[in-house]
Design a protein around this motif. Structure first.
Motif, PDB file in Angstrom:
ATOM      1  N   GLU A 227      42.206  24.429  55.360  1.00  0.00           N
ATOM      2  CA  GLU A 227      42.991  25.584  55.808  1.00  0.00           C
ATOM      3  C   GLU A 227      43.258  25.471  57.315  1.00  0.00           C
ATOM      4  O   GLU A 227      42.684  26.208  58.118  1.00  0.00           O
ATOM      5  N   PRO A 234      36.670  29.320  51.613  1.00  0.00           N
ATOM      6  CA  PRO A 234      37.052  29.725  50.257  1.00  0.00           C
ATOM      7  C   PRO A 234      36.047  30.636  49.584  1.00  0.00           C
ATOM      8  O   PRO A 234      36.415  31.434  48.721  1.00  0.00           O
ATOM      9  N   ASP A 237      35.975  34.703  48.798  1.00  0.00           N
ATOM     10  CA  ASP A 237      36.548  35.425  47.661  1.00  0.00           C
ATOM     11  C   ASP A 237      35.476  35.966  46.724  1.00  0.00           C
ATOM     12  O   ASP A 237      35.771  36.767  45.828  1.00  0.00           O
ATOM     13  N   ARG A 304      36.712  24.659  42.757  1.00  0.00           N
ATOM     14  CA  ARG A 304      37.992  25.357  42.658  1.00  0.00           C
ATOM     15  C   ARG A 304      39.110  24.413  42.211  1.00  0.00           C
ATOM     16  O   ARG A 304      39.894  24.787  41.348  1.00  0.00           O
ATOM     17  N   GLU A 431      46.369  23.361  47.277  1.00  0.00           N
ATOM     18  CA  GLU A 431      47.400  24.388  47.222  1.00  0.00           C
ATOM     19  C   GLU A 431      47.790  24.710  45.776  1.00  0.00           C
ATOM     20  O   GLU A 431      47.955  25.880  45.417  1.00  0.00           O
ATOM     21  N   ARG A 435      43.305  26.913  45.555  1.00  0.00           N
ATOM     22  CA  ARG A 435      43.215  28.062  46.452  1.00  0.00           C
ATOM     23  C   ARG A 435      43.081  29.379  45.687  1.00  0.00           C
ATOM     24  O   ARG A 435      42.315  30.254  46.081  1.00  0.00           O
ATOM     25  N   ASP A 436      43.808  29.537  44.597  1.00  0.00           N
ATOM     26  CA  ASP A 436      43.792  30.801  43.857  1.00  0.00           C
ATOM     27  C   ASP A 436      43.041  30.691  42.531  1.00  0.00           C
ATOM     28  O   ASP A 436      43.277  31.485  41.622  1.00  0.00           O
ATOM     29  N   TYR A 438      40.059  31.408  41.365  1.00  0.00           N
ATOM     30  CA  TYR A 438      39.301  32.553  40.855  1.00  0.00           C
ATOM     31  C   TYR A 438      40.092  33.866  40.937  1.00  0.00           C
ATOM     32  O   TYR A 438      39.552  34.933  40.661  1.00  0.00           O
ATOM     33  N   GLN A 439      41.379  33.783  41.318  1.00  0.00           N
ATOM     34  CA  GLN A 439      42.174  34.989  41.456  1.00  0.00           C
ATOM     35  C   GLN A 439      43.050  35.264  40.238  1.00  0.00           C
ATOM     36  O   GLN A 439      43.571  36.357  40.084  1.00  0.00           O
ATOM     37  N   GLY A 440      43.260  34.299  39.397  1.00  0.00           N
ATOM     38  CA  GLY A 440      44.112  34.481  38.228  1.00  0.00           C
ATOM     39  C   GLY A 440      43.601  33.643  37.078  1.00  0.00           C
ATOM     40  O   GLY A 440      42.415  33.324  37.000  1.00  0.00           O
TER      41      GLY A 440
END
Length: 591
Positions: A227, A234, A237, A304, A431, A435-436, A438-440
């Motif tokens: 980043e 990371p 989160d 991740r 990317e 990065r996302d 665990y978000q979706g």
């Protein structure tokens, strides 16, 4: 309406007997009989571990009424139907001194959720609360974990305290190992993110400030690598901090990554103590820092960024992938490289570490029989179940995977005149896949996606490279590739003594053959792994040092009589001594 959390309670109830008592409160059990299961393995360690074998007793209750419970298979239990709520209590025997399981005694308690916390099937996506409890023998103990405190709830734990902790689901619950005791602890911040170093075990005069300074540099470098603009760690989160939990023993080594922490084992002699020369990093301390760097890099690469086979994990069976050369191999390349970039090591020390890894691959004849992709796929049955013949039959997706990463980096740099590198591949993977995560809805890298990813990130078509060096068994031509970057690779013999073409070990006062290399001198003579050398030409071999002294009298090509015990039977072999192999790599910077 928010779902009702599943409530766990864990207490070390018998420190001397190494037992952990766990209770689970299930508000709405399955109407046809609640099923509970324990993972068969722990992510990051690719072997079926059968953790459930350590559950000594288990019982269930609805209110005060006993509920019968029966075992369905190796890892699952089913309670008889009841209206609920349902309470399940069981005891876990915790005497596995490793980063994978659970270990409890009078000095500390450590456990991974995978080895101790049963999943409530049908409710694994519900929130979880874990109450950590202490008995009277744990009066001065504190709790160290990256699992967040259940702030705002009655009984919530305070920092380092016993009480309630929370997780958004079962997968998160079991991905935060827990250490309880009175360890040595120091904290630091890297780009604003808190990190803790926790050392359990007897370590006199441990130089905590020195370790913290070095590890801070490593963490800061890795955060900035992934980043460069936001410098955001990371793990924020899912946790307020990252925890390095290190169990220190006489000769321990190992690590296991988690989403906001890592469990490590280290040798006492590898850690720096107060009064030592701070300008010198011993080989042992470099090994420890490399381990720290490796496991921290996994926070991005494997926790991740994952292969599709791990998104999500199926913890009831093996999850096969041919991509461990990316997830372990690339990590093994970057762990030392980032020690250099963070100025924790200088270039001379880095080149020695790189040469050491090249040596490890070169000395394994198994690299001609098994590809790195095959090694990845067969981790469950071969790499994690090694025996005396493994060097002849296997290649490591760690060590050769790291050389593949080096080779890719060198080829990309050469093709693009240094404009692109393997860094660009890692950043594209982060990317798109990491990065996302665990978000979706989690998604991982497909098995055949790496050539296209490398091409997109750098313009380098790696199809032929992967076919030859990953799917095939060819050696990487590192010498000319390194020369383009101003590095000279030379080979020399590690010893001037004639060779038996075997690895030796000292065991039970005997000089034994640990591995006999295929088609080498010992193999041709008829010797086997496990044979204990007794004499060379009638002169006693008492240990590896005495064998080396005897061999100084001989030249390669000469024939000797070797007496050896195989089990309790004495044998005599005629062996023609081999030339010492030129298998020691030396790297140096060219003008």
């Amino acid at each position: 309406m928010e779902p009702t959390p599943v409530l766990y309670r864990a207490e070390p109830t018998d420190l001397a007997g190494h037992r952990l008592t766990v209770q689970i409160q299930i508000t709405s059990p399955q109407t046809d009989g609640q099923v509970l299961s324990l993972p068969a393995w722990i992510p990051g360690s690719y072997l079926i571990r059968d953790f459930s074998r350590q559950i000594e007793s288990i019982a269930a209750f609805s209110g005060e009424k006993p509920v019968s419970i029966r075992k369905l298979d190796n890892h699952r239990w089913q309670c008889e139907p009841c209206e609920g709520p349902l309470s399940v209590q069981y005891q876990v025997y915790a005497w596995d001194l490793s980063v994978r399981g659970a270990h409890i005694d009078q000095t500390h308690a450590f456990f991974n959720g995978t080895s101790a916390l049963l999943a409530v099937e049908g409710q694994t996506e519900q929130p979880c609360l874990l109450e950590l409890a202490a008995n009277e023998d744990m009066e001065d103990w504190q709790v160290y974990t990256s699992l967040p405190e259940a702030t705002g709830l009655p009984g919530a734990a305070e920092r380092y305290g016993f009480g309630l902790y929370r997780a958004s689901n079962y997968d998160e619950l079991i991905d935060h190992p827990i250490e309880m005791g009175t360890p040595q602890v120091i904290s630091f911040f890297a780009h604003g993110a808190e990190h803790e170093l926790v050392f359990t075990g007897v370590i006199p005069n441990l130089d905590l400030p020195r370790i913290a300074r070095d590890v801070e540099k490593i963490c800061a470098e890795q955060i900035a690598f992934f980043e460069p603009e936001t410098r955001r760690a990371p793990f924020l989160d899912c946790s307020s901090r990252y925890v390095f939990m290190t169990m220190v023993t006489d000769d321990g080594y190992g690590g296991l990554e988690h989403r906001a922490s890592t469990a490590l084992m280290a040798s006492r002699r590898d850690l720096p103590t107060q009064g030592q020369d701070k300008s010198v990093k011993t080989a042992g301390y470099q090994t420890f820092l490399g381990l720290v760097s490796h496991e921290y890099f996994h926070t991005w690469n494997v926790k991740r960024i994952k292969p599709a086979a791990f998104a999500p994990y199926d913890l009831s069976r093996e999850n096969h992938t041919r991509l461990l050369w990316v997830f372990e191999g690339f990590t093994s390349y970057y762990d030392d490289l980032l020690l250099l970039r963070s100025s924790v090591l200088d270039e001379t020390d880095y080149l020695k570490l790189l040469a050491k890894n090249i040596n490890a691959v070169e000395r394994g004849p198994g690299r001609f029989k098994q590809s790195t992709a095959q090694s990845s796929f067969d981790a469950w049955t071969r790499y994690y179940k090694q025996d005396e013949n493994s060097p002849n039959a296997l290649v490591s997706y760690y060590s050769k995977g790291a050389l593949i990463a080096l080779g890719l980096d060198l080829c990309i740099r050469s093709l693009t005149q240094q404009a692109k590198s393997l860094d660009d591949v890692m950043l594209l993977m982060w990317e798109r896949y990491g990065r996302d995560f665990y978000q979706g809805k989690p998604h991982g890298i497909p098995e055949d996606a790496m050539p296209a990813l490398i091409l997109e990130a750098t313009g380098y078509d790696a199809t032929d490279f992967i076919a030859r060096y990953v799917e095939g068994c060819e050696d990487l031509p590192l010498k000319p590739w390194l020369a383009e970057q101003g590095l000279k690779l030379e080979w020399q013999a590690a010893s001037k003594l004639p060779s038996l073409n075997a690895r030796l070990r000292q065991s039970a006062g005997q000089c034994q053959l640990a591995t006999v290399f295929t088609d080498g001198a010992a193999h041709q003579a008829g010797l086997s792994a496990g044979d204990a050398l007794i004499a060379i030409d009638g002169l006693r071999v008492s240990d590896t040092a005495s064998l080396e002294r005897l061999l100084t009298a001989y030249e390669p090509g000469q024939t000797v009589q070797v007496h050896a015990f195989r089990r309790d039977e004495l044998h005599c072999f005629t062996l023609q001594l081999a030339r010492p192999a030129r298998d020691e790599c030396v790297l140096s910077r060219q003008p």
